[in-house]
Motif scaffolding. Structure first.
Motif, PDB file in Angstrom:
ATOM      1  N   SER A  16       0.814  -1.256   0.216  1.00  0.00           N
ATOM      2  CA  SER A  16      -0.032   0.126  -0.059  1.00  0.00           C
ATOM      3  C   SER A  16       0.881   1.352   0.187  1.00  0.00           C
ATOM      4  CB  SER A  16      -1.136  -0.080   1.222  1.00  0.00           C
ATOM      5  OG  SER A  16      -2.018  -1.310   1.176  1.00  0.00           O
ATOM      6  N   LEU A  19       2.537   2.672  -2.824  1.00  0.00           N
ATOM      7  CA  LEU A  19       1.830   4.339  -4.078  1.00  0.00           C
ATOM      8  C   LEU A  19       2.098   4.824  -3.580  1.00  0.00           C
ATOM      9  CD1 LEU A  19      -1.517   1.799  -4.149  1.00  0.00           C
ATOM     10  CD2 LEU A  19       0.398   2.304  -6.201  1.00  0.00           C
ATOM     11  N   SER A  40      -3.939   2.015 -14.468  1.00  0.00           N
ATOM     12  CA  SER A  40      -4.150   2.786 -12.802  1.00  0.00           C
ATOM     13  C   SER A  40      -5.789   2.593 -12.626  1.00  0.00           C
ATOM     14  CB  SER A  40      -3.262   3.551 -12.730  1.00  0.00           C
ATOM     15  OG  SER A  40      -3.706   4.432 -14.253  1.00  0.00           O
ATOM     16  N   LEU A  43      -5.935  -1.764 -11.935  1.00  0.00           N
ATOM     17  CA  LEU A  43      -5.290  -1.427 -10.201  1.00  0.00           C
ATOM     18  C   LEU A  43      -6.413  -1.125  -9.313  1.00  0.00           C
ATOM     19  CD1 LEU A  43      -2.656  -2.786  -8.029  1.00  0.00           C
ATOM     20  CD2 LEU A  43      -2.085  -0.181  -8.407  1.00  0.00           C
ATOM     21  N   LEU A  44      -7.497  -0.694  -9.343  1.00  0.00           N
ATOM     22  CA  LEU A  44      -8.037   0.368  -8.711  1.00  0.00           C
ATOM     23  C   LEU A  44      -8.784  -0.172  -8.832  1.00  0.00           C
ATOM     24  CD1 LEU A  44      -9.025   2.707  -7.184  1.00  0.00           C
ATOM     25  CD2 LEU A  44     -10.025   3.576  -9.508  1.00  0.00           C
ATOM     26  N   SER A  69      -4.996   1.903   0.486  1.00  0.00           N
ATOM     27  CA  SER A  69      -4.610   1.331  -1.052  1.00  0.00           C
ATOM     28  C   SER A  69      -5.599   1.956  -2.025  1.00  0.00           C
ATOM     29  CB  SER A  69      -3.961   0.220  -1.695  1.00  0.00           C
ATOM     30  OG  SER A  69      -3.281  -0.560  -0.784  1.00  0.00           O
ATOM     31  N   SER A  73      -4.455   4.523  -5.410  1.00  0.00           N
ATOM     32  CA  SER A  73      -4.496   4.388  -6.143  1.00  0.00           C
ATOM     33  C   SER A  73      -5.198   5.056  -7.081  1.00  0.00           C
ATOM     34  CB  SER A  73      -5.176   2.441  -6.320  1.00  0.00           C
ATOM     35  OG  SER A  73      -6.307   2.133  -6.060  1.00  0.00           O
TER      36      SER A  73
ATOM     37  N   THR B  15      -5.831  -6.724  -9.937  1.00  0.00           N
ATOM     38  CA  THR B  15      -4.183  -6.347  -9.313  1.00  0.00           C
ATOM     39  C   THR B  15      -3.352  -6.392 -10.200  1.00  0.00           C
ATOM     40  OG1 THR B  15      -4.895  -7.639  -7.527  1.00  0.00           O
ATOM     41  CG2 THR B  15      -5.749  -5.283  -7.117  1.00  0.00           C
TER      42      THR B  15
END
Lengths: 85, 85
Positions: A16, A19, A40, A43-44, A69, A73, B15
């Protein structure tokens, strides 16, 4: 806290908080051309799934760190949308 | 497979696989200046912790996807070390 729970907290803290310097760097350079938009955004979305998974399984490290996170993110996605062209 | 286990697999898939377009982009651009070295190295260390956590807790989605992420984040770290200056 059990040994493996500590490991989950350490793993979550590292992934976490990694980032933070990344998002910071994008805002400092005011550039995010090298950041992939699929990266991006996927990932979110993935972190949101992990958060719900953690809540449903009652896994504290998964819940806490995916909540952190999620915010980070999202910040990186904003940097990409703002500076990514 | 239970509903929450499916969620873990989807979250992990998103992820982990988000790292594919990111690593690909760095190698394609032959540039990784915007990537933070603390990001890529802390991420790798954190994923290693999550993998051991998953193994010790017997959590299949955590094991499978962190194993995949370990390889992908290592690839990204190599890109940073190669193209990051």
């Amino acid at each position: 806290m059990a040994g493996n729970e500590i490991l989950g907290f350490v793993g979550g803290a590292l992934t976490s908080l990694s980032l933070v310097p990344q998002a910071w760097r994008l805002f400092r350079l005011k550039s995010a051309r090298e950041i992939s938009l699929p990266f991006s955004s996927l990932l979110l979305a993935g972190i949101a799934c992990w958060l719900v998974y953690g809540i449903s399984m009652g896994l504290m490290p998964v819940i806490v760190w995916n909540a952190v996170s999620l915010v980070l993110s999202f910040t990186m996605l904003i940097a990409k949308l703002k500076y990514g062209r």
